[in-house]
Design an enzyme around this catalytic site. Structure first.
Site, short mmCIF file in Angstrom:
data_model
loop_
_atom_site.label_atom_id
_atom_site.label_comp_id
_atom_site.label_asym_id
_atom_site.label_seq_id
_atom_site.Cartn_x
_atom_site.Cartn_y
_atom_site.Cartn_z
N SER A 136 78.29 47.10 50.96
CA SER A 136 77.07 47.53 51.43
C SER A 136 77.17 48.46 52.65
O SER A 136 78.21 48.47 53.17
CB SER A 136 75.98 46.50 51.74
OG SER A 136 76.46 45.51 52.55
N ASP A 137 76.08 49.13 52.82
CA ASP A 137 76.36 50.07 54.10
C ASP A 137 74.91 50.43 54.48
O ASP A 137 73.77 50.58 53.83
CB ASP A 137 76.83 51.27 53.86
CG ASP A 137 77.09 52.23 55.13
OD1 ASP A 137 78.00 51.65 55.90
OD2 ASP A 137 76.41 53.20 55.21
N THR A 138 74.64 50.37 55.94
CA THR A 138 73.33 50.84 56.51
C THR A 138 73.63 51.93 57.66
O THR A 138 74.46 51.97 58.15
CB THR A 138 72.79 49.29 57.32
OG1 THR A 138 72.74 48.14 56.36
CG2 THR A 138 71.48 49.94 57.91
N THR A 154 69.65 50.76 53.70
CA THR A 154 70.77 49.94 53.04
C THR A 154 70.84 49.98 52.00
O THR A 154 70.01 50.04 51.02
CB THR A 154 70.29 48.55 53.58
OG1 THR A 154 70.17 48.29 55.08
CG2 THR A 154 71.56 47.69 53.27
N SER A 155 72.20 50.46 51.34
CA SER A 155 72.53 50.56 50.05
C SER A 155 73.59 49.43 49.85
O SER A 155 74.31 49.01 50.62
CB SER A 155 73.50 51.95 49.63
OG SER A 155 72.31 52.99 50.03
#
Length: 197
Positions: free
Chosen positions: A76-78, A112-113
């Site tokens: 994930s990444d934000t 967020t992904s």
């Protein structure tokens, strides 16, 4: 409930974030934390959720060839999106101050992904939450920067911390997404995987 459906699967959470790890515990999921360094670069033509989608998928690449048939990988990444610009993690306290000063008395988006994959399945989901801050004083910003740990947070803040408690005027969308995980989408996607096996 979901944990029982996934009892024959092994979840790998590729994140050192204690907040994301706690979300998985709160969802009642058994998981292993497995980390690999990834340079979080992205093509400059990408905008908005395309950036966090790209980085979440990029973080999965070092694991793909090692994935076993029963394993589920979550990366994930934000990012914070403000004034048509992506704000990631600050490099130092001065940069953290500058980010928070720019967010003061304004609305920004937290994106967020999450990329979820198995040997035969891949899906990236994302959520966007609008957050509006009050106007911060210089003393309030420096108190937060010097007292808390803004350097490991996109946009230099954690909404669950002091600055969120005193500063958030309104929030539109998922609160948990701002903390670092759109848990409703992760739960839904993991259920989809469980139903396939």
């Amino acid at each position: 409930m979901l944990n029982q459906k996934l009892k024959d699967r092994h979840i790998i959470l590729a994140s050192g974030s204690p907040r994301r790890q706690q979300f998985f515990r709160d969802l009642g999921l058994d998981f292993e934390v497995r980390l690999k360094d990834t340079k979080e670069d992205y093509p400059k033509h990408l905008l908005h959720y395309q950036i966090s989608d790209h980085i979440a998928e990029l973080k999965a690449i070092p694991f793909i060839d090692q994935l076993k048939p029963h394993e589920i990988l979550v990366t994930s990444d934000t990012i914070v999106w403000h004034k048509s610009k992506a704000l990631g993690k600050p490099q130092n306290n001065d940069e953290a101050y500058a980010m928070l000063a720019s967010l003061s008395n304004d609305t920004h988006e937290v994106i967020t992904s999450v990329s979820i994959r198995t040997k035969n399945f891949q899906k990236t989901v994302n959520a966007v939450t609008k957050v509006t801050f009050k106007e911060f004083t210089d003393d309030e910003i420096w108190h937060y920067v010097n007292t808390y740990a803004p350097l490991d947070k996109a946009g230099s803040y954690g909404i669950q911390e002091w600055i969120g408690q005193i500063g958030v005027i309104s929030i539109e969308g998922s609160f948990f997404n701002v903390v670092g995980m759109p848990t409703h989408l992760v739960y839904e996607t993991l259920n989809t995987i469980a139903d396939q096996f």
